[in-house]
Design a protein around this motif. Structure first.
Motif, PDB file in Angstrom:
ATOM      1  N   SER A 149      55.737  -7.744  71.883  1.00  0.00           N
ATOM      2  CA  SER A 149      56.543  -6.980  72.773  1.00  0.00           C
ATOM      3  C   SER A 149      57.399  -5.530  72.017  1.00  0.00           C
ATOM      4  O   SER A 149      57.172  -5.512  71.025  1.00  0.00           O
ATOM      5  CB  SER A 149      57.866  -7.853  73.152  1.00  0.00           C
ATOM      6  OG  SER A 149      59.001  -8.084  72.218  1.00  0.00           O
ATOM      7  N   VAL A 150      57.525  -4.669  72.844  1.00  0.00           N
ATOM      8  CA  VAL A 150      57.966  -3.428  72.704  1.00  0.00           C
ATOM      9  C   VAL A 150      59.083  -3.430  73.509  1.00  0.00           C
ATOM     10  O   VAL A 150      59.245  -3.314  74.727  1.00  0.00           O
ATOM     11  CB  VAL A 150      57.005  -2.366  72.987  1.00  0.00           C
ATOM     12  CG1 VAL A 150      57.581  -0.916  72.617  1.00  0.00           C
ATOM     13  CG2 VAL A 150      55.732  -2.438  71.957  1.00  0.00           C
ATOM     14  N   ASN A 151      60.112  -2.523  72.626  1.00  0.00           N
ATOM     15  CA  ASN A 151      61.519  -2.217  73.378  1.00  0.00           C
ATOM     16  C   ASN A 151      61.692  -0.811  73.022  1.00  0.00           C
ATOM     17  O   ASN A 151      61.644  -0.436  71.909  1.00  0.00           O
ATOM     18  CB  ASN A 151      62.676  -3.197  72.984  1.00  0.00           C
ATOM     19  CG  ASN A 151      63.876  -2.750  73.736  1.00  0.00           C
ATOM     20  OD1 ASN A 151      63.949  -2.266  74.930  1.00  0.00           O
ATOM     21  ND2 ASN A 151      64.823  -2.755  73.107  1.00  0.00           N
ATOM     22  N   ILE A 152      61.533   0.190  74.251  1.00  0.00           N
ATOM     23  CA  ILE A 152      61.984   1.341  74.014  1.00  0.00           C
ATOM     24  C   ILE A 152      63.305   1.831  74.577  1.00  0.00           C
ATOM     25  O   ILE A 152      63.908   1.474  75.162  1.00  0.00           O
ATOM     26  CB  ILE A 152      60.880   2.254  74.666  1.00  0.00           C
ATOM     27  CG1 ILE A 152      59.534   2.155  74.320  1.00  0.00           C
ATOM     28  CG2 ILE A 152      61.411   4.123  74.782  1.00  0.00           C
ATOM     29  CD1 ILE A 152      58.555   2.703  75.488  1.00  0.00           C
ATOM     30  N   ASP A 153      64.046   2.626  73.294  1.00  0.00           N
ATOM     31  CA  ASP A 153      65.517   3.016  73.609  1.00  0.00           C
ATOM     32  C   ASP A 153      65.551   4.528  73.867  1.00  0.00           C
ATOM     33  O   ASP A 153      65.371   5.256  73.017  1.00  0.00           O
ATOM     34  CB  ASP A 153      66.150   2.748  72.345  1.00  0.00           C
ATOM     35  CG  ASP A 153      67.590   3.041  72.482  1.00  0.00           C
ATOM     36  OD1 ASP A 153      68.254   3.742  73.442  1.00  0.00           O
ATOM     37  OD2 ASP A 153      68.436   2.325  71.767  1.00  0.00           O
ATOM     38  N   THR A 154      65.613   4.619  75.017  1.00  0.00           N
ATOM     39  CA  THR A 154      65.585   6.026  75.486  1.00  0.00           C
ATOM     40  C   THR A 154      66.766   6.947  74.841  1.00  0.00           C
ATOM     41  O   THR A 154      66.672   8.451  74.806  1.00  0.00           O
ATOM     42  CB  THR A 154      65.192   6.529  76.921  1.00  0.00           C
ATOM     43  OG1 THR A 154      66.580   5.897  77.606  1.00  0.00           O
ATOM     44  CG2 THR A 154      64.290   5.691  77.532  1.00  0.00           C
ATOM     45  N   HIS A 155      67.853   6.327  74.741  1.00  0.00           N
ATOM     46  CA  HIS A 155      69.142   7.066  74.348  1.00  0.00           C
ATOM     47  C   HIS A 155      69.022   7.666  72.848  1.00  0.00           C
ATOM     48  O   HIS A 155      69.447   8.469  72.389  1.00  0.00           O
ATOM     49  CB  HIS A 155      70.281   6.023  74.646  1.00  0.00           C
ATOM     50  CG  HIS A 155      70.541   5.584  76.064  1.00  0.00           C
ATOM     51  ND1 HIS A 155      70.794   6.496  76.977  1.00  0.00           N
ATOM     52  CD2 HIS A 155      70.388   4.463  76.485  1.00  0.00           C
ATOM     53  CE1 HIS A 155      70.913   5.866  78.176  1.00  0.00           C
ATOM     54  NE2 HIS A 155      70.534   4.507  78.007  1.00  0.00           N
ATOM     55  N   ASN A 156      68.516   6.594  71.868  1.00  0.00           N
ATOM     56  CA  ASN A 156      68.484   6.918  70.561  1.00  0.00           C
ATOM     57  C   ASN A 156      67.050   7.439  70.131  1.00  0.00           C
ATOM     58  O   ASN A 156      66.768   7.728  68.966  1.00  0.00           O
ATOM     59  CB  ASN A 156      68.748   5.575  69.931  1.00  0.00           C
ATOM     60  CG  ASN A 156      69.997   5.225  69.913  1.00  0.00           C
ATOM     61  OD1 ASN A 156      71.170   5.974  69.918  1.00  0.00           O
ATOM     62  ND2 ASN A 156      70.505   3.834  70.174  1.00  0.00           N
ATOM     63  N   LYS A 157      66.131   7.222  71.263  1.00  0.00           N
ATOM     64  CA  LYS A 157      64.621   7.983  71.257  1.00  0.00           C
ATOM     65  C   LYS A 157      64.137   7.043  69.952  1.00  0.00           C
ATOM     66  O   LYS A 157      63.644   7.616  68.970  1.00  0.00           O
ATOM     67  CB  LYS A 157      64.685   9.585  70.913  1.00  0.00           C
ATOM     68  CG  LYS A 157      65.230  10.236  72.080  1.00  0.00           C
ATOM     69  CD  LYS A 157      65.009  11.775  71.673  1.00  0.00           C
ATOM     70  CE  LYS A 157      65.602  12.439  73.132  1.00  0.00           C
ATOM     71  NZ  LYS A 157      65.328  13.983  73.103  1.00  0.00           N
ATOM     72  N   SER A 158      64.243   6.101  70.228  1.00  0.00           N
ATOM     73  CA  SER A 158      63.532   5.048  69.172  1.00  0.00           C
ATOM     74  C   SER A 158      62.862   4.029  69.995  1.00  0.00           C
ATOM     75  O   SER A 158      62.931   3.799  71.127  1.00  0.00           O
ATOM     76  CB  SER A 158      64.526   4.369  67.992  1.00  0.00           C
ATOM     77  OG  SER A 158      65.545   3.645  68.715  1.00  0.00           O
TER      78      SER A 158
END
Length: 573
Positions: free
Chosen positions: A85-94
């Motif tokens: 699975s992939v989790n994208i964190d848009t706040h930390n851009k990671s």
């Protein structure tokens, strides 16, 4: 999901110790998100083979039960409820890449092709990501890659795909049947259907390749306009395989083949629910013998269709239940390198008859005019040789979801090379004299010491003739012209076969084979029917036209009539 670069299937690797962790990964790979032909892709590049294998093992081998292979067309997905699975964190851009609950990658989200919001929007539309992992190592000759499609993606801890159906009801274990119901995988895919007349009745079958971004559409236009070959309105080098996996589901595979530049290949595989659209498509195709092909771009602002001047496709192979049974009759227990220049080879066993054969093949996406001619040459030579009662074994055309070639029944073992036997124990030596006349008759430019083998029976050795892919003059563009020559200089190819040449004192040694050549029924030989699939490839081959059999029949009748003088001229007798 069309890719400009062929996706290699996940391959089972040797099990590695389960001590894999992010600490072992850091600093050992390069990574970047990008949009590949409309599909968001996480590219991971490993400079060291062992790191690549560790990652591949962790992703694939450990969770091999999650990798699904459907039908005769290979395409790999991972069950969206488990595994990677992939989790994208848009706040930390990671982003984090997880296997099970374990983070194996936690890195900045690198994306240089546009705004981060654009990338997130496309990922949401697609509801999935490709992971494309590659190893290019300076310390190893092995450069390889694997691609898996995953649909378990979260953005800011919110899953972008929430509808999960019972596995029994979902084809390929994808979460939503509507996602591929019409054959369109957002934001790009294949649509099949028909055009309608004024009474809303289907009149023509159509295959469309859809793009949902400007970039994807322009990329498709460049590839297809630059590489498709047309002849009298027909597309010659776009192969379509439709596999009817069962009454409810099909897989459709589009692939450009026969290109001078193999790095620009296009291929895509799409799962589609069987519907009235498909049934109408198949009915129209069966009736007309072709379908139209078009490119379509659908975005929020516009819909554009590129018809390629009403380009028509007839290179469509439909694999139904009967054809699939023929495919799976042959199993592949042994892969081996037998040398030679005519493609890869492997041993196949017929599950029903237990016949064993050598399958000489090439990958479908690498199919060229030259290789089509090799297949055709082998089949023609086999028909003529068997009609002349020469020691050949049956050869037949064969293909599967990824390869195409010929199967030659294996010579009964044990089999020996010339260098391994005593000449005084060779039986049926006259067949080797006949072989010389046969090769001159069929214009075989490739008889050498390794194209004769010897089967051992009761301590005696019997010749068997193999490998005739370079008959009919050879495989080059102008080689067919040699069939009309009165003289075919075979003598230059007798190197290593001096023991045969020593027995050729005059044309009278060929009396028996000359008689048989003059007696064979060439009309009957050249009336043999070809497999429908092979006919499609021959039709696409620029070396042949629709009158190839008439040309061969006329040329061979001329050689048949003058065979005695041709032998004299060719051998200088």
């Amino acid at each position: 999901m069309g890719k400009l670069k062929r996706k290699k299937p996940a391959i089972k690797m040797k099990k590695k110790p389960e001590n894999f962790s992010i600490e072992n990964m850091q600093g050992k790979f390069l990574h970047r998100f990008q949009i590949d032909n409309d599909f968001p892709t996480l590219h991971i590049l490993y400079p060291f083979l062992h790191d690549y294998i560790d990652f591949k093992d962790e992703c694939i081998t450990k969770y091999n039960k999650l990798v699904r292979r459907e039908s005769n067309i290979e395409h790999y997905y991972l069950d969206p409820t488990m595994g990677i699975s992939v989790n994208i964190d848009t706040h930390n851009k990671s982003y984090q890449l997880l296997i099970g609950t374990k983070k194996v990658v936690d890195q900045p989200l690198l994306y240089d092709e546009g705004s981060m919001e654009e990338l997130i929007e496309i990922i949401k539309n697609v509801q999935g990501i490709h992971i494309h992992s590659t190893c290019i190592s300076e310390n190893s000759l092995e450069n390889e890659e694997f691609v898996v499609s995953i649909f378990n993606v979260s953005i800011d801890n919110l899953k972008i795909r929430t509808e999960i159906l019972d596995g029994k009801n979902s084809f390929l274990k994808l979460p939503s049947t509507t996602w591929y119901e019409d054959g369109v995988i957002t934001p790009g895919g294949v649509s099949i259907g028909t055009s309608l007349d004024e009474n809303m009745q289907p009149i023509d079958s159509i295959i469309s390749l859809r793009s949902y971004t400007d970039q994807g559409y322009e990329s498709h236009k460049e590839i297809f306009w630059g590489n498709l070959k047309f002849e009298e309105g027909l597309v010659k080098n776009l192969s379509v395989i439709i596999d009817e996996t069962n009454k409810d589901n099909i897989l459709i595979k589009l692939e450009i083949f026969n290109l001078e530049n193999p790095t620009t290949l296009f291929n895509t595989t799409i799962p589609i629910k069987t519907s009235e659209n498909y049934l109408n498509f198949k009915s129209c195709f069966d009736k007309n013998g072709f379908c139209y092909f078009s490119l379509i771009k659908i975005t929020r602002s516009e819909e554009v269709e590129e018809t390629f001047n009403d380009a028509k496709l007839n290179n469509i192979i439909i694999i139904d239940a009967n054809r699939r049974e023929e495919f799976i009759r042959w199993i592949d227990p042994v892969r081996l390198d037998l040398g030679g220049l005519d493609g890869s080879k492997k041993i196949l066993i017929n599950e029903k008859s237990l016949e064993v054969g050598i399958y000489k093949h090439t990958n479908l996406q690498n199919l060229t005019d030259t290789y089509v001619r090799k297949i055709f040459n082998e089949l023609v030579a086999n028909k003529i040789g068997l009609a002349l009662d020469l020691p050949l074994v049956n050869t037949s055309f064969h293909m599967d979801h990824a390869t195409v070639g010929v199967i030659t029944k294996l010579v009964p073992p044990p089999v020996f090379k010339l260098s391994e036997i005593k000449l005084e124990l060779v039986q049926n030596f006259e067949s080797l004299i006949d072989m010389v006349a046969f090769d001159i008759f069929i214009c075989n430019s490739d008889r050498h010491i390794d194209n004769i083998c010897f089967s051992k029976q009761q301590n005696l050795y019997y010749p068997m003739l193999i490998d005739h892919t370079r008959c009919l003059g050879g495989c080059k563009t102008n080689d067919l012209q040699k069939l009309n020559d009165d003289r075919f200089p075979y003598y230059l190819n007798l190197t290593g076969l001096e023991f045969i040449n020593e027995r050729i004192s005059g044309v009278e040694v060929f009396d028996a084979i000359i008689t048989r050549i003059k007696q064979i029924n060439l009309d009957e030989i050249f009336s043999f029917s070809l497999d429908n699939e092979l006919c499609k490839f021959i039709d696409s081959c620029s070396a042949y036209d629709e009158h190839i059999f008439e040309f061969l029949l006329k040329a061979f009748k001329k050689r048949q009539m003058h065979i005695e003088s041709i032998l004299k001229e060719s051998l200088g007798l």
